[in-house]
Design a protein around this motif. Structure first.
Motif, PDB file in Angstrom:
ATOM      1  N   MET A  19       0.672  -0.936   0.174  1.00 16.34           N
ATOM      2  CA  MET A  19       0.164   0.300   0.197  1.00 16.34           C
ATOM      3  C   MET A  19       1.061   1.013  -0.399  1.00 16.34           C
ATOM      4  O   MET A  19       2.173   1.187   1.073  1.00 16.34           O
ATOM      5  CB  MET A  19      -0.755   0.207   0.842  1.00 16.34           C
ATOM      6  CG  MET A  19      -1.953  -1.105   1.507  1.00 16.34           C
ATOM      7  SD  MET A  19      -2.485  -1.435   0.094  1.00 16.34           S
ATOM      8  CE  MET A  19      -3.845  -2.755   0.215  1.00 16.34           C
ATOM      9  N   GLN A  24      -6.293  11.709  -0.674  1.00 14.64           N
ATOM     10  CA  GLN A  24      -7.308  10.208  -0.650  1.00 14.64           C
ATOM     11  C   GLN A  24      -7.987  10.941  -1.602  1.00 14.64           C
ATOM     12  O   GLN A  24      -9.649  11.740  -0.565  1.00 14.64           O
ATOM     13  CB  GLN A  24      -7.406  10.595   1.178  1.00 14.64           C
ATOM     14  CG  GLN A  24      -6.101   9.880   1.758  1.00 14.64           C
ATOM     15  CD  GLN A  24      -6.466   8.148   1.661  1.00 14.64           C
ATOM     16  OE1 GLN A  24      -7.461   7.804   1.581  1.00 14.64           O
ATOM     17  NE2 GLN A  24      -5.652   7.735   1.558  1.00 14.64           N
ATOM     18  N   THR A  34     -14.947   6.865   1.169  1.00 14.53           N
ATOM     19  CA  THR A  34     -14.085   6.311   1.977  1.00 14.53           C
ATOM     20  C   THR A  34     -13.772   4.877   2.825  1.00 14.53           C
ATOM     21  O   THR A  34     -14.778   4.319   3.589  1.00 14.53           O
ATOM     22  CB  THR A  34     -13.084   7.413   3.150  1.00 14.53           C
ATOM     23  OG1 THR A  34     -12.662   8.482   2.706  1.00 14.53           O
ATOM     24  CG2 THR A  34     -12.087   5.977   3.686  1.00 14.53           C
ATOM     25  N   ARG A  36     -14.504   0.861   4.192  1.00 12.87           N
ATOM     26  CA  ARG A  36     -13.450   0.323   5.157  1.00 12.87           C
ATOM     27  C   ARG A  36     -13.100  -1.150   4.916  1.00 12.87           C
ATOM     28  O   ARG A  36     -13.768  -1.870   3.650  1.00 12.87           O
ATOM     29  CB  ARG A  36     -14.633  -0.036   6.470  1.00 12.87           C
ATOM     30  CG  ARG A  36     -14.669  -0.655   7.112  1.00 12.87           C
ATOM     31  CD  ARG A  36     -14.881  -0.152   8.315  1.00 12.87           C
ATOM     32  NE  ARG A  36     -16.372  -1.094   8.324  1.00 12.87           N
ATOM     33  CZ  ARG A  36     -17.057  -2.418   8.883  1.00 12.87           C
ATOM     34  NH1 ARG A  36     -16.140  -2.979   9.139  1.00 12.87           N
ATOM     35  NH2 ARG A  36     -17.844  -2.698   8.835  1.00 12.87           N
ATOM     36  N   PHE A  37     -12.388  -1.703   4.579  1.00 11.34           N
ATOM     37  CA  PHE A  37     -11.498  -2.981   4.285  1.00 11.34           C
ATOM     38  C   PHE A  37     -11.690  -3.473   5.257  1.00 11.34           C
ATOM     39  O   PHE A  37     -11.167  -3.707   6.784  1.00 11.34           O
ATOM     40  CB  PHE A  37     -10.226  -2.800   3.928  1.00 11.34           C
ATOM     41  CG  PHE A  37     -10.457  -1.694   2.345  1.00 11.34           C
ATOM     42  CD1 PHE A  37      -9.865  -2.516   0.929  1.00 11.34           C
ATOM     43  CD2 PHE A  37     -10.333  -1.006   2.318  1.00 11.34           C
ATOM     44  CE1 PHE A  37     -10.398  -1.673  -0.146  1.00 11.34           C
ATOM     45  CE2 PHE A  37      -9.969   0.017   1.417  1.00 11.34           C
ATOM     46  CZ  PHE A  37     -10.357  -0.857  -0.101  1.00 11.34           C
ATOM     47  N   ARG A  40      -8.351  -7.027   4.819  1.00  6.12           N
ATOM     48  CA  ARG A  40      -7.608  -6.178   3.612  1.00  6.12           C
ATOM     49  C   ARG A  40      -8.414  -6.765   1.794  1.00  6.12           C
ATOM     50  O   ARG A  40      -7.734  -6.403   1.387  1.00  6.12           O
ATOM     51  CB  ARG A  40      -6.398  -6.883   4.053  1.00  6.12           C
ATOM     52  CG  ARG A  40      -5.511  -5.973   4.807  1.00  6.12           C
ATOM     53  CD  ARG A  40      -4.038  -6.511   4.419  1.00  6.12           C
ATOM     54  NE  ARG A  40      -3.781  -8.314   4.601  1.00  6.12           N
ATOM     55  CZ  ARG A  40      -2.808  -8.725   4.463  1.00  6.12           C
ATOM     56  NH1 ARG A  40      -1.930  -8.158   4.256  1.00  6.12           N
ATOM     57  NH2 ARG A  40      -2.585 -10.202   4.392  1.00  6.12           N
ATOM     58  N   TYR A 148      -7.141   0.141  -3.572  1.00  9.00           N
ATOM     59  CA  TYR A 148      -6.869  -0.226  -2.597  1.00  9.00           C
ATOM     60  C   TYR A 148      -5.501   0.722  -1.856  1.00  9.00           C
ATOM     61  O   TYR A 148      -5.245   0.448  -0.718  1.00  9.00           O
ATOM     62  CB  TYR A 148      -5.844  -1.930  -2.728  1.00  9.00           C
ATOM     63  CG  TYR A 148      -7.623  -2.628  -3.620  1.00  9.00           C
ATOM     64  CD1 TYR A 148      -8.440  -3.208  -2.306  1.00  9.00           C
ATOM     65  CD2 TYR A 148      -8.025  -2.865  -4.495  1.00  9.00           C
ATOM     66  CE1 TYR A 148      -9.460  -4.361  -2.643  1.00  9.00           C
ATOM     67  CE2 TYR A 148      -8.644  -3.884  -5.218  1.00  9.00           C
ATOM     68  CZ  TYR A 148      -9.716  -4.708  -3.864  1.00  9.00           C
ATOM     69  OH  TYR A 148     -11.046  -5.155  -4.384  1.00  9.00           O
ATOM     70  N   LYS A 151      -6.733   2.900  -0.400  1.00 12.42           N
ATOM     71  CA  LYS A 151      -7.982   2.954   0.399  1.00 12.42           C
ATOM     72  C   LYS A 151      -9.287   3.735   0.125  1.00 12.42           C
ATOM     73  O   LYS A 151     -10.049   4.372   1.083  1.00 12.42           O
ATOM     74  CB  LYS A 151      -7.324   3.168   1.782  1.00 12.42           C
ATOM     75  CG  LYS A 151      -6.291   1.979   2.185  1.00 12.42           C
ATOM     76  CD  LYS A 151      -6.385   2.453   3.655  1.00 12.42           C
ATOM     77  CE  LYS A 151      -5.371   0.899   4.120  1.00 12.42           C
ATOM     78  NZ  LYS A 151      -4.834   1.102   5.894  1.00 12.42           N
TER      79      LYS A 151
END
Length: 311
Positions: A19, A24, A34, A36-37, A40, A148, A151
């Motif tokens: 990453m 952003q 934005t 939420r992962f 991952r 990714y 993010k």
């Protein structure tokens, strides 16, 4: 829809670029989500249904129709409109279907979309806040960028973003439905599946068709379609003792290289279902290609192309 796909838990660290830290923002100043992962791999964003919410939903390009947890369907007072056929990785089943008044994500609103009501206990065992999946009957109306590395997630209905994204255009194919799928009277024909042609180093010269899937955490090859089944499936080995019941549903294939256009990913592990049910469909595509293998993926559903690792 694909049961258990989110539970394969493959060790993909060797093929994912680390990453990066950067601004952003979406290209062209498109409104930024934005996400939420989860582990991952799974992308979770807030959505509003019938002007209530927000609810946490998975962003799933591998699912043709939006799905809702039964408890949320009851909370919203959604009325069933019959049942409809739903294909998973290794089976076929029927699920209740309903019609939403509105479905909204990041100020993008789609009116009167279909949704199925489906059990989410397996996913909720990983993250109890997830209430559904946002499928292609919503996502296909927009250009989509999944980033990714930074993010973020971008949805664009203005086509501004595609003018700012550079990279090799890989055609999205429109495979015909198999005879198995057609026998269910076209029930699954909500949106075309996002399929790309790739070369696998252990599959010879034959082109392999993989569905681009943001809702799974590992590459998968289907079993059971003897007319298209890659010979590599003969090299599958069962998982080691001690793995979970869900993991044991899949056999591991030797790592191999994936070539998509001029891009090559090296040493990528695949899995395949061990015991697909007798009613599991034979598909035209060969398996699943997770978007998480790439730093960034841009998808244009309307113009039928994808860009892997765009800049």
């Amino acid at each position: 829809m694909k049961a258990l796909k989110q539970l394969s838990l493959l060790a993909l660290e060797a093929v994912i670029v680390p990453m990066l830290a950067a601004e952003q923002r979406c290209p062209g100043n498109v409104a930024t989500v934005t996400p939420r992962f989860v582990q991952r791999a799974l992308i979770v964003i807030p959505v509003w249904i019938n002007q209530t919410g927000p609810y946490d939903f998975l962003v799933d390009t591998g699912t043709q129709i939006t799905a809702i947890d039964p408890s949320l369907a009851r909370e919203l007072g959604l009325k069933p409109r019959g049942t409809i056929g739903v294909f998973t990785v290794a089976s076929y089943a029927r699920a209740p279907i309903t019609i939403l008044d509105t479905l909204e994500a990041n100020s993008h609103v789609v009116e009167k979309p279909l949704a199925i009501v489906q059990d989410f206990r397996e996913i909720q065992a990983i993250d109890s806040h997830i209430r559904g999946t946002l499928g292609e009957n919503f996502l296909a109306r927009f250009d989509l960028l999944i980033d990714y590395a930074h993010k973020l997630l971008c949805l664009d209905e203005t086509k501004v973003m595609r003018g700012r994204v550079r990279g090799e255009h890989i055609p999205l194919l429109l495979p015909k439905y198999s005879e198995d799928e057609m026998q269910y009277e076209g029930e699954m024909q909500y949106e075309k599946r996002l399929v790309v042609s790739v070369n696998l180093s252990r599959a010879g010269r034959r082109q392999i068709l993989l569905q681009l899937d943001s809702g799974c955490d590992g590459p998968l090859l289907y079993a059971g379609n003897r007319e298209r089944e890659p010979e590599i499936l003969n090299q599958a080995t069962l998982r080691v003792p001690g793995t979970s019941k869900a993991q044991k549903a899949f056999a591991v294939l030797p790592p191999q290289d994936i070539r998509i256009g001029s891009l090559t990913l090296s040493g990528v592990p695949f899995v395949t279902p061990v015991n697909p049910e007798k009613n599991a469909p034979r598909r035209q595509e060969d398996g699943l290609l997770p978007t998480m293998l790439f730093q960034r993926v841009f998808i244009s559903g309307s113009d039928h192309f994808a860009i892997f690792q765009p800049w």
